[in-house]
Design a protein around this motif. Structure first.
Motif, PDB file in Angstrom:
ATOM      1  N   VAL A  17      42.045  48.570  38.523  1.00 18.54           N
ATOM      2  CA  VAL A  17      41.226  47.356  38.551  1.00 18.54           C
ATOM      3  C   VAL A  17      41.573  46.647  39.854  1.00 18.54           C
ATOM      4  CG1 VAL A  17      40.683  45.162  37.423  1.00 18.54           C
ATOM      5  CG2 VAL A  17      41.279  47.167  36.030  1.00 18.54           C
ATOM      6  N   VAL A  18      40.643  46.634  40.781  1.00 22.73           N
ATOM      7  CA  VAL A  18      40.924  46.099  42.109  1.00 22.73           C
ATOM      8  C   VAL A  18      39.818  45.129  42.520  1.00 22.73           C
ATOM      9  CG1 VAL A  18      42.199  48.157  42.815  1.00 22.73           C
ATOM     10  CG2 VAL A  18      39.742  48.021  43.266  1.00 22.73           C
ATOM     11  N   ASP A  19      40.084  44.425  43.615  1.00 28.23           N
ATOM     12  CA  ASP A  19      39.092  43.529  44.228  1.00 28.23           C
ATOM     13  C   ASP A  19      38.518  42.548  43.214  1.00 28.23           C
ATOM     14  OD1 ASP A  19      37.646  42.507  46.319  1.00 28.23           O
ATOM     15  OD2 ASP A  19      36.022  43.978  46.175  1.00 28.23           O
ATOM     16  N   VAL A  20      39.434  41.887  42.494  1.00 23.83           N
ATOM     17  CA  VAL A  20      39.023  40.918  41.473  1.00 23.83           C
ATOM     18  C   VAL A  20      38.609  39.616  42.138  1.00 23.83           C
ATOM     19  CG1 VAL A  20      39.775  39.641  39.427  1.00 23.83           C
ATOM     20  CG2 VAL A  20      40.603  41.973  39.804  1.00 23.83           C
ATOM     21  N   SER A  21      37.590  38.987  41.602  1.00 27.60           N
ATOM     22  CA  SER A  21      37.184  37.660  42.077  1.00 27.60           C
ATOM     23  C   SER A  21      36.715  36.840  40.872  1.00 27.60           C
ATOM     24  CB  SER A  21      36.060  37.772  43.112  1.00 27.60           C
ATOM     25  OG  SER A  21      34.843  38.155  42.511  1.00 27.60           O
ATOM     26  N   PRO A  22      36.798  35.502  40.956  1.00 26.90           N
ATOM     27  CA  PRO A  22      37.122  34.692  42.134  1.00 26.90           C
ATOM     28  C   PRO A  22      38.627  34.515  42.312  1.00 26.90           C
ATOM     29  CG  PRO A  22      36.518  33.264  40.311  1.00 26.90           C
ATOM     30  CD  PRO A  22      36.351  34.663  39.817  1.00 26.90           C
ATOM     31  N   VAL A  23      39.113  34.926  43.444  1.00 25.84           N
ATOM     32  CA  VAL A  23      40.539  34.827  43.745  1.00 25.84           C
ATOM     33  C   VAL A  23      40.681  34.309  45.169  1.00 25.84           C
ATOM     34  CG1 VAL A  23      42.695  36.087  44.014  1.00 25.84           C
ATOM     35  CG2 VAL A  23      41.118  36.709  42.172  1.00 25.84           C
ATOM     36  N   ALA A  24      41.442  33.250  45.351  1.00 24.35           N
ATOM     37  CA  ALA A  24      41.676  32.666  46.670  1.00 24.35           C
ATOM     38  C   ALA A  24      43.052  33.079  47.177  1.00 24.35           C
ATOM     39  CB  ALA A  24      41.583  31.141  46.600  1.00 24.35           C
ATOM     40  N   GLU A  25      43.057  33.738  48.335  1.00 27.37           N
ATOM     41  CA  GLU A  25      44.313  34.126  48.980  1.00 27.37           C
ATOM     42  C   GLU A  25      45.223  34.898  48.010  1.00 27.37           C
ATOM     43  OE1 GLU A  25      44.888  33.605  52.171  1.00 27.37           O
ATOM     44  OE2 GLU A  25      43.137  32.357  52.567  1.00 27.37           O
ATOM     45  N   ALA A  26      44.636  35.917  47.362  1.00 36.55           N
ATOM     46  CA  ALA A  26      45.383  36.780  46.433  1.00 36.55           C
ATOM     47  C   ALA A  26      46.062  35.993  45.314  1.00 36.55           C
ATOM     48  CB  ALA A  26      46.414  37.611  47.199  1.00 36.55           C
ATOM     49  N   GLY A  27      45.481  34.853  44.948  1.00 33.45           N
ATOM     50  CA  GLY A  27      46.043  34.054  43.867  1.00 33.45           C
ATOM     51  C   GLY A  27      46.992  32.967  44.315  1.00 33.45           C
ATOM     52  N   ARG A  28      47.174  32.833  45.615  1.00 26.58           N
ATOM     53  CA  ARG A  28      48.056  31.772  46.130  1.00 26.58           C
ATOM     54  C   ARG A  28      47.504  30.395  45.762  1.00 26.58           C
ATOM     55  NH1 ARG A  28      49.189  30.769  52.593  1.00 26.58           N
ATOM     56  NH2 ARG A  28      50.634  29.009  52.390  1.00 26.58           N
ATOM     57  N   PRO A  40      31.332  33.429  37.268  1.00 25.63           N
ATOM     58  CA  PRO A  40      31.192  34.877  37.444  1.00 25.63           C
ATOM     59  C   PRO A  40      32.536  35.512  37.791  1.00 25.63           C
ATOM     60  CG  PRO A  40      30.341  33.733  39.366  1.00 25.63           C
ATOM     61  CD  PRO A  40      30.764  32.671  38.390  1.00 25.63           C
ATOM     62  N   VAL A  41      32.969  36.431  36.944  1.00 26.18           N
ATOM     63  CA  VAL A  41      34.195  37.184  37.195  1.00 26.18           C
ATOM     64  C   VAL A  41      33.779  38.612  37.549  1.00 26.18           C
ATOM     65  CG1 VAL A  41      36.327  38.073  36.198  1.00 26.18           C
ATOM     66  CG2 VAL A  41      35.531  35.772  35.612  1.00 26.18           C
ATOM     67  N   ARG A  42      34.291  39.093  38.683  1.00 26.15           N
ATOM     68  CA  ARG A  42      33.899  40.422  39.151  1.00 26.15           C
ATOM     69  C   ARG A  42      35.142  41.244  39.459  1.00 26.15           C
ATOM     70  NH1 ARG A  42      30.073  37.243  42.682  1.00 26.15           N
ATOM     71  NH2 ARG A  42      28.093  37.211  41.551  1.00 26.15           N
ATOM     72  N   ALA A  43      34.985  42.564  39.386  1.00 26.67           N
ATOM     73  CA  ALA A  43      36.071  43.476  39.735  1.00 26.67           C
ATOM     74  C   ALA A  43      35.491  44.862  39.966  1.00 26.67           C
ATOM     75  CB  ALA A  43      37.130  43.522  38.643  1.00 26.67           C
TER      76      ALA A  43
END
Length: 673
Positions: A17-28, A40-43
């Motif tokens: 499971v990669v390239d998940v969004s919405p994620v800002a700065e890898a979760g920072r 909208p959650v995407r992966a």
């Protein structure tokens, strides 16, 4: 089944499971949402070989309980990109994750359909299907099927094993709509692999969607005294008298420019001149005098009792009050003598005033946050609390990009912890990296470049940008003008141009605002500068509102705000879809909210078509993707223009003609027949 999210930085797991969004700065930084927003959650989810994979998006509340989950849909066949929409139900610090899993039923459906049709391994495929459905029906504990779904699967098993029937009929038993429904709601999941859990900060709805009305309270009720040869300032009490008019146009927020005492030293005169005459009010952004600083009220406006009365009146009319926060001082501010270390001292011993070469602002001293960061932080946090205690629930922050980001991050975190209802709007017309990072560290809303986007390509590209991935952290606020900005388009286009920009701002973004006087089409620029002549920052500007009805912009503003309150699709950000048009002056976009995620329980689809040319009628075709709106593309739909109250029948492609002498736009509610 116990599913543990994969920690950040670990391997991909059994089902990547990669390239998940919405994620800002890898979760920072956390992504953002509001209560009731369809997020909208995407992966990207895939696996080795050819077996079917699926994915589930899961939303976890601040207490750590999984509150919602949704089967994700493949939105890019062949690219393994999945999406689902999740709706948080309360404010706070939520998280979300994506679970990828092997789908044995999906694999069997694919293989069995092909093989039975081809007469290959027929009995084997039917037997494997029966075993698979038996296994799904026999699950226990948290994965157990509801009784009715279990009955459906057992009946399908019987059909698969009924050797008296044809192979195709037996296969149909395992492929029935009821079986698909049962396993869609309660899938048989294998090799479940979760992404890490990512942060999602959830605010109240006004953080995403609201309409703002800006005013200078001193102009409301200001009068010129010919005998004395000077002006008498309006007050908070006289400004409150205008609140019913503003509320009547449907605005949610009344935003006040700074109400603090104004300095005398180097006070600016009309149109930013360096010399002020006796009685000139000066710029409210030159804050501070012997009467006080950021925690005080300009004496000519009134007292805190008057301010409290203003707030109370606004609240009674259904509006909240926003206050401008400008962290700068006039030379007369108490901080200048009490805390000289908070400012920059030049080589000649003088305090440095603000500059943006070649511009000079001799009436303003900027704070130096490096000299005493702790002292400045403590004082600013105290000042904000003063206004929060007096009913301010929103702050428009002037030029936040000229202050350290770590200062803002600390302020925003502190206020959010103590007063999660308070909303901060970032007024940062600056480089993209700064704008984006201000949003990521906690500003709820952001001014944008909308004001300078004029052509079809510029507007459509920008609408897609702000409603796309960056909409997960930077909530745009669209303003056609501000007290500092009168863009060239509005200088040249009059009433028709003002109508066009109002429609684009009000319907293109969930949050929008106007500066007082927009209703009167104030469009005369100061020569050589993209701002109004006789700028209200430096003088009183009383207005004759009795002229507004004849112009009609106020009526349009009221109708646009009414539509925003009526149609939930217009209060969402990440549901905007630009529609192709055949004419370079026609901009078209749609906002759609399906019934599942709509607070009304009904789908809501609004199509906006605007003619950017204020002088000429323009015509062309608009391509509607009816399927994307949950409508049958092979049947006409009812198209009700909610601005003109006209009704049409539209299809996949529609011809429109917009004459600016008649109307600025089509705003159409689509409903299937």
């Amino acid at each position: 089944m116990t599913i543990r999210p994969v920690p950040l930085g670990t391997s991909v797991g059994r089902i990547p499971v990669v390239d998940v969004s919405p994620v800002a700065e890898a979760g920072r930084f956390p992504a953002k949402a509001v209560v009731g927003e369809a997020v909208p959650v995407r992966a990207t989810v895939f696996r080795e070989g050819h077996d079917a994979v699926a994915a589930t998006a899961v939303l976890t509340d601040p207490s750590g309980v999984d509150r919602a989950s949704a089967r994700m849909v493949d939105i890019a066949p062949g690219l393994d990109r999945f999406e689902a929409r999740l709706v948080p139900t309360s404010t706070g610090n939520w998280t979300f994750r994506v679970e990828g899993w092997s789908d044995p039923y999906g694999t069997w459906v694919h293989d069995a359909t092909i093989k039975v049709e081809a007469g290959v391994d027929v009995e084997l495929m039917l037997a494997e299907g029966a075993l698979l459905l038996e296994r799904a029906a026999a699950r226990k504990g948290a994965d157990a099927m509801p009784r009715e779904a279990e009955r459906v699967l057992k009946e399908a098993v019987m059909g698969l094993r009924d050797i008296r029937d044809t192979p195709q009929a037996r296969l149909s038993a395992g492929l029935s709509g009821k079986v698909h429904e049962a396993l869609a709601a309660h899938p048989l999941r294998e090799h479940v692999t979760s992404s890490p859990s990512y942060p999602l900060t959830v605010d109240r709805p006004l953080a995403l969607a609201g309409s703002w009305y800006e005013l200078f309270p001193r102009s409301q009720g200001a009068k010129y005294d010919p005998a004395a040869g000077k002006w008498q300032s309006g007050t908070l009490r006289t400004a409150a008298l205008d609140l019913p008019r503003i509320a009547g146009m449907g605005f949610d927020v009344v935003y006040l420019t700074p109400v603090h005492p104004i300095g005398e030293t180097h006070r600016k005169g009309p149109n930013n001149s360096l010399f002020a005459d006796l009685g000139d009010p000066g710029s409210p952004y030159a804050i501070g005098s012997p009467a006080g600083g950021h925690d005080a009220i300009e004496p000519t406006l009134g007292t805190f009792e008057d301010f409290d009365a203003f707030v109370a009146t606004a609240q009674e009319l259904g509006m909240e009050v926003a206050l401008d926060i400008a962290l700068q001082c006039s030379p007369d501010h108490p901080w200048v003598t009490e805390h000289p270390e908070w400012f920059t001292t030049r080589a000649d011993g003088s305090i440095a005033y603000a500059e943006n070469p070649p511009k000079k602002y001799q009436d303003i001293y900027p704070l130096n946050f490096d000299n005493d960061p702790e002292g400045i932080y403590t004082e600013i946090r105290r000042v904000l609390q003063v206004w929060i205690d007096h009913g301010v629930t929103l702050f428009r922050v002037d030029n936040p990009h000229t202050k350290p980001l770590d200062f803002w991050a600390r302020i925003l975190e502190s206020v959010r912890e103590d007063h999660p209802e308070v909303i901060f709007l970032s007024e940062a017309f600056t480089r993209p990296a700064m704008m984006q990072t201000l949003a990521k560290i906690g500003f709820h809303q952001s001014y944008t470049y909308f004001t300078w986007r004029n052509t079809k390509d510029e507007i459509t590209e920008y609408l897609e940008e702000v409603s796309g991935e960056q909409g997960a952290w930077m909530r745009p606020s669209f303003w056609p003008t501000t007290h500092d900005i009168l863009p060239p388009y509005l200088q040249a286009t009059g009433v028709r141009g003002f109508a066009v920009r109002a429609v684009l701002a009000a319907l293109g973004a969930p949050t929008w605002g106007i500066y007082s006087g927009y209703e009167l089409v104030e469009d005369v620029p100061r020569p050589g500068v993209d701002e109004q002549i006789d700028n209200e920052k430096y003088e009183f500007k009383p207005r004759d509102w009795s002229k507004a009805d004849a112009i009609g912009i106020n009526l349009l503003l009221g109708r646009l705000n009414e539509l925003r309150h009526t149609h939930p699709a217009l209060r969402q950000l990440r549901n905007l879809r630009v529609l192709p048009t055949s004419d370079d002056a026609l901009v078209a976009f749609a906002k759609h909210l399906d019934a599942e995620h709509s607070p009304t329980g009904r789908a809501d689809t609004i199509v906006v078509i605007v003619n950017l040319d204020p002088w000429n009628a323009r015509s062309g075709t608009v391509a509607l993707d009816l399927h994307a709106f949950g409508l049958d593309p092979d049947r006409p739909v009812v198209a009700h223009d909610v601005l003109s109250d006209e009704t049409y029948e539209w299809g996949q492609s529609v011809f429109v003609r917009l004459d600016p002498m008649v109307r600025a736009a089509h705003v159409v509610n689509l409903v299937g027949l």
